[in-house]
Structures are given as C-alpha cells and as structure tokens.
Design a protein around this motif. Structure first.
Motif, PDB file in Angstrom:
ATOM      1  N   LEU A  39       0.823  -1.292   0.166  1.00 42.21           N
ATOM      2  CA  LEU A  39       0.124   0.082  -0.113  1.00 42.21           C
ATOM      3  C   LEU A  39       0.910   1.338   0.168  1.00 42.21           C
ATOM      4  CD1 LEU A  39      -2.895  -1.227   2.502  1.00 42.21           C
ATOM      5  CD2 LEU A  39      -2.848  -0.789  -0.078  1.00 42.21           C
ATOM      6  N   LEU A  40       2.179   1.241   0.530  1.00 40.67           N
ATOM      7  CA  LEU A  40       2.949   2.488   0.511  1.00 40.67           C
ATOM      8  C   LEU A  40       3.581   2.677  -0.765  1.00 40.67           C
ATOM      9  CD1 LEU A  40       4.948   1.845   3.812  1.00 40.67           C
ATOM     10  CD2 LEU A  40       3.255   3.932   3.549  1.00 40.67           C
ATOM     11  N   SER A  41       3.652   1.477  -1.366  1.00 40.88           N
ATOM     12  CA  SER A  41       4.156   1.723  -2.761  1.00 40.88           C
ATOM     13  C   SER A  41       3.148   2.379  -3.908  1.00 40.88           C
ATOM     14  CB  SER A  41       4.895   0.692  -3.359  1.00 40.88           C
ATOM     15  OG  SER A  41       3.803  -0.594  -3.401  1.00 40.88           O
ATOM     16  N   GLN A  42       1.769   1.872  -3.395  1.00 35.99           N
ATOM     17  CA  GLN A  42       0.779   2.224  -4.535  1.00 35.99           C
ATOM     18  C   GLN A  42       0.647   3.881  -4.005  1.00 35.99           C
ATOM     19  OE1 GLN A  42      -2.786   2.092  -2.513  1.00 35.99           O
ATOM     20  NE2 GLN A  42      -4.127   2.567  -4.019  1.00 35.99           N
ATOM     21  N   PHE A  43       0.559   4.032  -2.644  1.00 38.13           N
ATOM     22  CA  PHE A  43       0.358   5.685  -2.394  1.00 38.13           C
ATOM     23  C   PHE A  43       1.339   6.584  -2.946  1.00 38.13           C
ATOM     24  CE2 PHE A  43       0.828   9.241   0.427  1.00 38.13           C
ATOM     25  CZ  PHE A  43      -0.861   9.768   0.342  1.00 38.13           C
ATOM     26  N   VAL A  44       2.603   5.981  -2.868  1.00 37.07           N
ATOM     27  CA  VAL A  44       3.879   6.934  -3.310  1.00 37.07           C
ATOM     28  C   VAL A  44       3.750   7.066  -4.924  1.00 37.07           C
ATOM     29  CG1 VAL A  44       6.350   6.982  -3.882  1.00 37.07           C
ATOM     30  CG2 VAL A  44       5.485   6.695  -1.478  1.00 37.07           C
ATOM     31  N   VAL A  45       3.552   6.105  -5.689  1.00 35.06           N
ATOM     32  CA  VAL A  45       3.659   6.021  -7.116  1.00 35.06           C
ATOM     33  C   VAL A  45       2.375   6.673  -7.583  1.00 35.06           C
ATOM     34  CG1 VAL A  45       2.534   3.783  -7.657  1.00 35.06           C
ATOM     35  CG2 VAL A  45       4.036   4.631  -9.127  1.00 35.06           C
ATOM     36  N   ALA A  46       1.088   6.834  -6.908  1.00 38.10           N
ATOM     37  CA  ALA A  46       0.079   7.571  -7.297  1.00 38.10           C
ATOM     38  C   ALA A  46       0.492   9.065  -7.218  1.00 38.10           C
ATOM     39  CB  ALA A  46      -1.150   7.365  -6.485  1.00 38.10           C
ATOM     40  N   ASN A  47       1.129   9.340  -6.457  1.00 41.21           N
ATOM     41  CA  ASN A  47       1.421  10.734  -6.291  1.00 41.21           C
ATOM     42  C   ASN A  47       2.501  11.429  -7.117  1.00 41.21           C
ATOM     43  OD1 ASN A  47      -0.485  12.028  -4.148  1.00 41.21           O
ATOM     44  ND2 ASN A  47       0.235  10.606  -2.652  1.00 41.21           N
ATOM     45  N   THR A  48       3.432  10.231  -6.943  1.00 36.41           N
ATOM     46  CA  THR A  48       4.646  10.566  -8.069  1.00 36.41           C
ATOM     47  C   THR A  48       4.382  10.964  -9.603  1.00 36.41           C
ATOM     48  OG1 THR A  48       6.305   9.158  -6.939  1.00 36.41           O
ATOM     49  CG2 THR A  48       6.771   9.588  -9.255  1.00 36.41           C
ATOM     50  N   LEU A  49       3.628   9.898 -10.189  1.00 30.09           N
ATOM     51  CA  LEU A  49       3.117  10.347 -11.533  1.00 30.09           C
ATOM     52  C   LEU A  49       1.900  10.971 -11.827  1.00 30.09           C
ATOM     53  CD1 LEU A  49       3.650   6.814 -12.935  1.00 30.09           C
ATOM     54  CD2 LEU A  49       4.944   8.704 -13.245  1.00 30.09           C
TER      55      LEU A  49
END
Length: 459
Positions: free
Chosen positions: A155-165
C-alpha cells in the motif's frame, strides 16, 4: 495590527480544519451516523471554517464571489472526474485491472511490482485521487484472498507512485490545474515541462521500493515491512469488460481530449466539466431506484472542500502581509539566488502541502508564483517545475498532504478489522521521507543540469 491578525487567524483556522479532518480529533457519535448518508468532515468542516472567518471579517464577500467565479471550473472538473472514476469502478474496469495483476504475478515481488505498474498506468490516465479511491479497496481484497497479511509495502508503494506520476499530466492532480491556470500553461506545455521529471521520479521510487523489500528481509528493525513468504496468489474471477465498461472508458478518453483542447485554446474548463457531470450522473443513475443511497456514496464533498480552501488560500494571498512583505522578499531572493531558488521552491512547496493540504497550498503559491520577476525564461521554467514537483511529491510524507491521503487512510482504517498489518502514519512518514529526500536530490541535480542547458539557448 489587523493586517497581521487576520492572516494569522486564517492560517490557524486552516491548519486546525486540516487536523480535524485528518485525525478525527473531537469526533462525536452523531458524526458517524451522518457519514452513512455522505455528510463527512471532508466538506462540512472547511465550510464551517470559512463561515467563522467571514464572521470575524478575515474573509470578505468579494473574495468568496471571486473564487466562485474564477475557480468553479476547476472544482467542477475535479468533481466530474471523480464521477468518472465512480463509473469506471462500478463497471468493473478497476477490478479487471486487479485481476490482471494477479494473473501476471508468480511471486510476492512480482505481485508488488504489478501493483506498482498498474497504479502508475492508471494514474497517468486518471489522477491520484481516482487511483486512491478506486484501487486501494481492490488491492486489499486481492491481498486478503491471496493470504497476504502484511500490506505495508504494497500500500505504501501504491500511495507513493500515485502521487509520483500525478505530476506527469495536467489532470493528474488538482494542484497541477491550479498552478497551470494561474501562469497560463496549457495541457501540452504542462506535459513538456513535467514528463522527464515524472519519469525520473518513477524510476527513483521503483528503486527505493526494491531497496525496502530487500532491507525488510535482512535488517531486523525493518522486518515489520516484510511480506509473509508463503502466501499464494489466487486466481481471481475472470473479469471481462462489458458494454458499460467501454462506455465509461470512452467518456473518460473524450473528457481528457476535451481538457487538452480547451487549455490549448485558452477556453473555460466548464465546457468539459458540465457535460461530463451531466453525462456521468445520467449514466450512473439511469434506471436506478435508490438514488439517495447511491448519491451519498459519491465524493460530492470535493466541491465544498475545494471551494472552501480556495477561499482560504485567496484570503491569505490577498492580505497585506503577503502583498507588502512576502512577495517583495521572494522577488528579492529569486533575483539574487537564481541558481538555488528552485531548491527553495521545491522544499517550501513540499512543506506547505503538509501544513495546509495541497489545495490551499497551491491556491497560495499560484498567484505568488505568477508575480515573481524571474531573471530569465530558463529560471522561470525550472522554478515552475520545482514548485509542481514539491506540491506533488510532498504528499508522500503525511496524510495531511492531499485529499487522496485522507481518503487512503480512511480506507485503510475500514480494513483494519480483517487482521491485516496495514501502514500507520509513522510508516508513511518513514517511507515517504526516504522517497522525498532521494527523489528530491535526484531531481535537484536534473533541474540544475536543465537550467544550465536552457540558459544557453533561452534569454
């Protein structure tokens, strides 16, 4: 003295409102009952805050009317894309993406990578809020069915990449639209400015993800991020896209193309927002008997949330404190330190996001940014990029940073009763801080190189 009291009161009430929304502080039982009919803190606390500011003369009627006229297109556009995401979700488009994740993963590392990739692709074509709203419950459901108990890294990776891209496209985040509108940047120009920083951020975040996975297996104090090695990836139901799914996909694509056309020719976003709202509402509720219960599930509070914080942001910017003190000081700094100003822009915008939330932060930054006297066109471009980077990846750090973060933690709390190990606020701070620092450092080097190159060709 009033020139100082009013902006400080606005800032205090704004921060308090964000804390009340994100922490649930002083929450009463009747509020829980109100949430069942769609009345949440996300929208009535900001409205209450603006009401207090109006009664104390910290916000005047002219600013409220100005925001309603000038910003209504942004708010309605965000709301229309939220309805589109609801339609995509109800027609199983996101479930189809989730099924694809499971079918193509052979082990836990591939499972996390598939989630990372699917989240990235969906974010590129939608927005961070949509990805968080739609994909988080699906990811949790897939993990539970596969026996995965520790969902922290997933879930942390999902959250970070959603805000990255989310910073890759004009519609990726409301902050992008706010900044772009203020400085007169269209859909195509935005993509040119932000495509390379987004690609760099993506691969940096991917490298950090794999580093965390490896570290969780070898470093004892990071073992709480370790996924159980014996979970079995279950083949989900064979989801297929039907006629309704393709209707929603087509409507979404047409809406994106319309936004690109409107911004390219300087036309109002209302020409996209209103037709999309009407069509989405009609398709969602055509032939349904339970209109009220379905309507309460929709994120219509985004309208009140956005308008309220736009008013707060505009009131701060319009204050004499900002116009007479802050803006001149920033102009002086930018003129005397052109080689470092984008680093300051990146750090300050990232900080503001985690104090005020992304909507008020961008509403404050946008007009100030438009009033800066840049020493060159290269300086202007790099500073705009750094502000957009800070506003987007600053959301890594806390749930305060964006509406998406508030929604994300709410969804996680709803799943906490299933015996899962889910990310806490401290987990988000650690994982987000590593991503923010490393990504920020890499992008700072890129912006320095870009500035040197652009300075050779632009005057």
């Amino acid at each position: 003295m009033n020139n100082l009291i009013h902006p400080l009161l606005i800032i205090l009430i704004s921060i308090t409102s964000v804390l009340l929304i994100t922490t649930g502080w002083m929450k009463r039982d009747y509020e829980t009952r109100l949430e069942h009919i769609g009345i949440t803190r996300t929208w009535y606390i900001p409205v209450f805050a603006v009401s207090i500011l109006y009664l104390t003369s910290s916000v005047d009627q002219s600013i409220i009317l100005s925001v309603l006229i000038d910003k209504i297109d942004i708010i309605l556009l965000v709301l229309s894309f939220s309805l589109l995401s609801e339609g995509l979700s109800r027609s199983d488009v996101f479930d189809y993406a989730g099924a694809w994740m499971c079918r193509n993963a052979e082990n836990k590392t591939q499972f996390v990578l598939q989630i990372f990739v699917v989240t990235s692709v969906v974010t590129l074509f939608t927005s961070n809020d949509i990805v968080i709203i739609a994909l988080t419950p699906i990811i949790i459901k897939l993990a539970v069915s596969s026996g995965l108990k520790n969902l922290k890294i997933v879930l942390l990776s999902q959250f970070v990449v959603a805000n990255t891209l989310s910073m890759a496209t004009y519609i990726g985040s409301p902050t992008n639209i706010i900044i772009s509108q203020e400085i007169g940047m269209n859909f195509i120009q935005y993509s040119i400015y932000m495509s390379i920083p987004s690609i760099i951020s993506f691969f940096t975040s991917l490298a950090i993800l794999f580093a965390f996975i490896k570290a969780s297996e070898k470093i004892s104090w990071m073992s709480n991020y370790k996924m159980n090695p014996d979970f079995t990836i279950q083949e989900p139901d064979n989801k297929k896209l039907d006629k309704e799914s393709y209707v929603w996909i087509t409507l979404f694509i047409l809406s994106v193309i319309t936004v690109a056309f409107l911004t390219l020719y300087g036309m109002s976003l209302l020409w996209c927002a209103i037709p999309t709202l009407l069509l989405s509402t009609f398709i969602l509720y055509n032939g349904q008997s339970s209109l009220t219960s379905n309507f309460s599930e929709l994120p219509y509070g985004i309208f009140f949330f956005g308008i309220s914080f736009f008013i707060i942001g505009e009131s701060i910017v319009s204050s004499q404190l900002v116009s007479s003190n802050v803006t001149p000081a920033l102009n002086s700094f930018f003129s005397n330190n052109p080689n470092l100003s984008w680093i300051a822009s990146f750090l300050s915008s990232g900080l503001l996001v985690n104090i005020f939330n992304d909507l008020p932060a961008s509403a404050i930054i946008a007009p100030i940014l438009d009033n800066i006297d840049f020493v060159s066109e290269a300086h202007r471009i790099v500073t705009i990029q750094s502000v957009l980077i800070g506003l987007n990846i600053g959301k890594y750090l806390t749930q305060v940073g964006s509406l998406a973060g508030i929604i994300w933690f709410r969804q996680i709390n709803n799943a906490s009763s299933e015996g899962l190990e889910l990310p806490s606020k401290s987990d988000l701070l650690l994982f987000g801080l590593v991503n923010f620092v490393v990504t920020g450092a890499v992008l700072s080097l890129y912006l320095l190189l870009e500035y040197i190159i652009l300075s050779s060709y632009l005057t």
